[in-house]
Design a protein around this motif. Sequence first.
Motif, short mmCIF file in Angstrom:
data_model
loop_
_atom_site.label_atom_id
_atom_site.label_comp_id
_atom_site.label_asym_id
_atom_site.label_seq_id
_atom_site.Cartn_x
_atom_site.Cartn_y
_atom_site.Cartn_z
N SER A 147 44.71 -5.03 -22.28
CA SER A 147 43.71 -5.02 -21.22
C SER A 147 42.74 -3.84 -21.39
O SER A 147 41.53 -3.99 -21.26
N ILE A 148 43.27 -2.66 -21.71
CA ILE A 148 42.40 -1.51 -21.96
C ILE A 148 41.53 -1.75 -23.18
O ILE A 148 40.36 -1.33 -23.24
N PHE A 149 42.07 -2.48 -24.15
CA PHE A 149 41.34 -2.78 -25.37
C PHE A 149 40.10 -3.63 -25.09
O PHE A 149 39.24 -3.78 -25.96
N VAL B 116 41.92 3.57 -25.78
CA VAL B 116 40.46 3.57 -25.70
C VAL B 116 39.85 3.89 -27.07
O VAL B 116 38.87 3.28 -27.50
N ALA B 117 40.45 4.85 -27.78
CA ALA B 117 39.95 5.20 -29.11
C ALA B 117 40.07 4.02 -30.07
O ALA B 117 39.19 3.75 -30.89
N SER B 118 41.17 3.28 -29.96
CA SER B 118 41.36 2.09 -30.78
C SER B 118 40.29 1.05 -30.48
O SER B 118 39.73 0.43 -31.38
N ALA B 119 39.98 0.87 -29.21
CA ALA B 119 38.96 -0.10 -28.81
C ALA B 119 37.59 0.29 -29.33
O ALA B 119 36.83 -0.56 -29.82
N VAL B 120 37.26 1.58 -29.24
CA VAL B 120 35.96 2.03 -29.73
C VAL B 120 35.84 1.81 -31.24
O VAL B 120 34.82 1.33 -31.74
N ALA B 121 36.92 2.15 -31.97
CA ALA B 121 36.89 1.99 -33.44
C ALA B 121 36.70 0.54 -33.83
O ALA B 121 35.93 0.23 -34.76
N PHE B 122 37.38 -0.36 -33.15
CA PHE B 122 37.26 -1.79 -33.48
C PHE B 122 35.92 -2.35 -33.01
O PHE B 122 35.22 -3.04 -33.76
N GLY B 123 35.56 -2.06 -31.77
CA GLY B 123 34.33 -2.64 -31.22
C GLY B 123 33.09 -2.22 -31.99
O GLY B 123 32.16 -3.01 -32.16
N ALA B 124 33.08 -0.98 -32.49
CA ALA B 124 31.91 -0.48 -33.19
C ALA B 124 31.65 -1.23 -34.49
O ALA B 124 30.52 -1.25 -34.99
N THR B 125 32.68 -1.84 -35.08
CA THR B 125 32.50 -2.49 -36.38
C THR B 125 31.95 -3.91 -36.28
O THR B 125 31.39 -4.42 -37.26
N THR B 126 32.08 -4.57 -35.13
CA THR B 126 31.74 -5.98 -35.04
C THR B 126 30.31 -6.29 -35.47
O THR B 126 30.08 -7.17 -36.32
N PRO B 127 29.29 -5.60 -34.93
CA PRO B 127 27.93 -5.92 -35.38
C PRO B 127 27.68 -5.58 -36.85
O PRO B 127 26.86 -6.23 -37.51
N PHE B 128 28.40 -4.58 -37.38
CA PHE B 128 28.23 -4.24 -38.79
C PHE B 128 28.89 -5.26 -39.70
O PHE B 128 28.37 -5.57 -40.79
N ALA C 100 42.51 2.24 -38.93
CA ALA C 100 42.71 3.31 -37.96
C ALA C 100 42.88 2.75 -36.55
O ALA C 100 43.71 3.21 -35.77
N SER C 101 42.08 1.74 -36.23
CA SER C 101 42.17 1.14 -34.89
C SER C 101 43.55 0.55 -34.63
O SER C 101 44.12 0.73 -33.55
N LEU C 102 44.11 -0.15 -35.64
CA LEU C 102 45.42 -0.77 -35.44
C LEU C 102 46.52 0.27 -35.33
O LEU C 102 47.48 0.10 -34.55
N VAL C 103 46.43 1.37 -36.07
CA VAL C 103 47.40 2.45 -35.94
C VAL C 103 47.40 2.99 -34.51
O VAL C 103 48.46 3.16 -33.88
N LEU C 104 46.21 3.24 -33.98
CA LEU C 104 46.10 3.73 -32.60
C LEU C 104 46.60 2.68 -31.61
O LEU C 104 47.26 3.02 -30.61
N TYR C 105 46.29 1.42 -31.87
CA TYR C 105 46.72 0.33 -30.98
C TYR C 105 48.25 0.28 -30.91
O TYR C 105 48.84 0.15 -29.83
N LEU C 106 48.90 0.38 -32.07
CA LEU C 106 50.37 0.32 -32.10
C LEU C 106 50.99 1.51 -31.38
O LEU C 106 52.01 1.38 -30.70
N ARG C 107 50.38 2.68 -31.51
CA ARG C 107 50.89 3.85 -30.80
C ARG C 107 50.80 3.65 -29.29
O ARG C 107 51.71 4.00 -28.54
N ALA C 108 49.67 3.08 -28.84
CA ALA C 108 49.52 2.82 -27.42
C ALA C 108 50.50 1.76 -26.95
O ALA C 108 51.12 1.88 -25.89
N GLN C 109 50.64 0.70 -27.74
CA GLN C 109 51.53 -0.40 -27.37
C GLN C 109 52.97 0.07 -27.23
O GLN C 109 53.72 -0.42 -26.39
N ARG C 110 53.37 1.05 -28.06
CA ARG C 110 54.74 1.57 -28.00
C ARG C 110 55.03 2.20 -26.64
O ARG C 110 56.14 2.13 -26.14
N VAL C 111 54.00 2.80 -26.03
CA VAL C 111 54.20 3.56 -24.80
C VAL C 111 53.92 2.74 -23.54
O VAL C 111 54.65 2.82 -22.56
#
Length: 358
Positions: free
Chosen positions: A251-253, A1-13, A232-243
Amino acid sequence: VASAVAFGATTPFVQRFGRGIGPFTTAALLYGGAATFAFVASMALAPRSPPSPVKPSRPVGLRPSDLPRLGVVALLGAVIAPVALAWGLQRTSGITASLLLNLEAVFTVLLARLLWAEPIGGRVGLALLAMTGGGALLVASGVVDASGTGAAPGVASGALAVVIATMAWAADNTVGRPLADRDPLRVVLAKGGMGAVAAAILASAFGEGWPPASSARAMALLGACGAGGYGASLVLYLRAQRVIGAARTGSIFAAAPFVGAAIAWGLGERAAGSSTLAAGALFVVGLWLHMTESHGHEHSHDAVAHDHAHSHDDAHHDHEHDDRDRAGPTVHHAHPHTHDAATHTHPHGLDVHHRHRH
């Protein structure tokens, strides 16, 4: 979820700061920022003394055999996807682009099922449908440009470009799943560096040219977006994907598009209030289904020898260490170790020990 927030927040910027900057240059700045983040974080977290077998240590680093896979994910996720997104963002609204990013979850789940045979149960399927339905609801409500008055010229091609970006990122997520077992900072550094260099070369080849000095602030802000939303988002994404595996992580992303759409709305773009609330409710339902999921059944493990970060508070790591090097069971450390064949039952995700077929 943290990865999704970090990535999603950047799109409009990225849409705002990228105006007047070519898509290849934008991609180079985004992934240059991601690589810079990974480099700084790696230096900050570098061990000050050689680690013992059980003291906290870094995850397994990259290996020469990982280079072909890194090249593929860099091409897909750090060149094709951001170039397509940057091009599409200049031809459609931030809300529309953000919501269309929901398709990344759909493609990731389908590819994870196809390539890795990851199980997709009824609960996960409902979660995915709820999240995708939230995005579809807003898109169907007619939010297609910044003013909310109807389709702007070229919006169809812009939307198609965003869809292509989601397909490229989904393929990146799925093909790169084995890299989740490596040190995520090193993966991001390698992928971001390779992607930034390739995008910069293509920018020159396509005659984009370097932006003028007046664009220095926008370029710096794009680099910052890359550090947070792509590094940062990709680091978090990879940690989640590992587990939990590629499909569930993808899907959570799917929460990311809603974050981006909400920020775009806050920046002045408008969507129908009732549709926004209804879509938000669907995203909450989807996240709840995921967060409350429990997957457990009898399964077997073959004997294996490998090297990865682990602790001794689970059902798989019961090997012994020398008494003088013993640490608490919850201390994460990495070293070569073996597992005997075993059959047991317990709740589990889709980590390195649970990639059996269902």
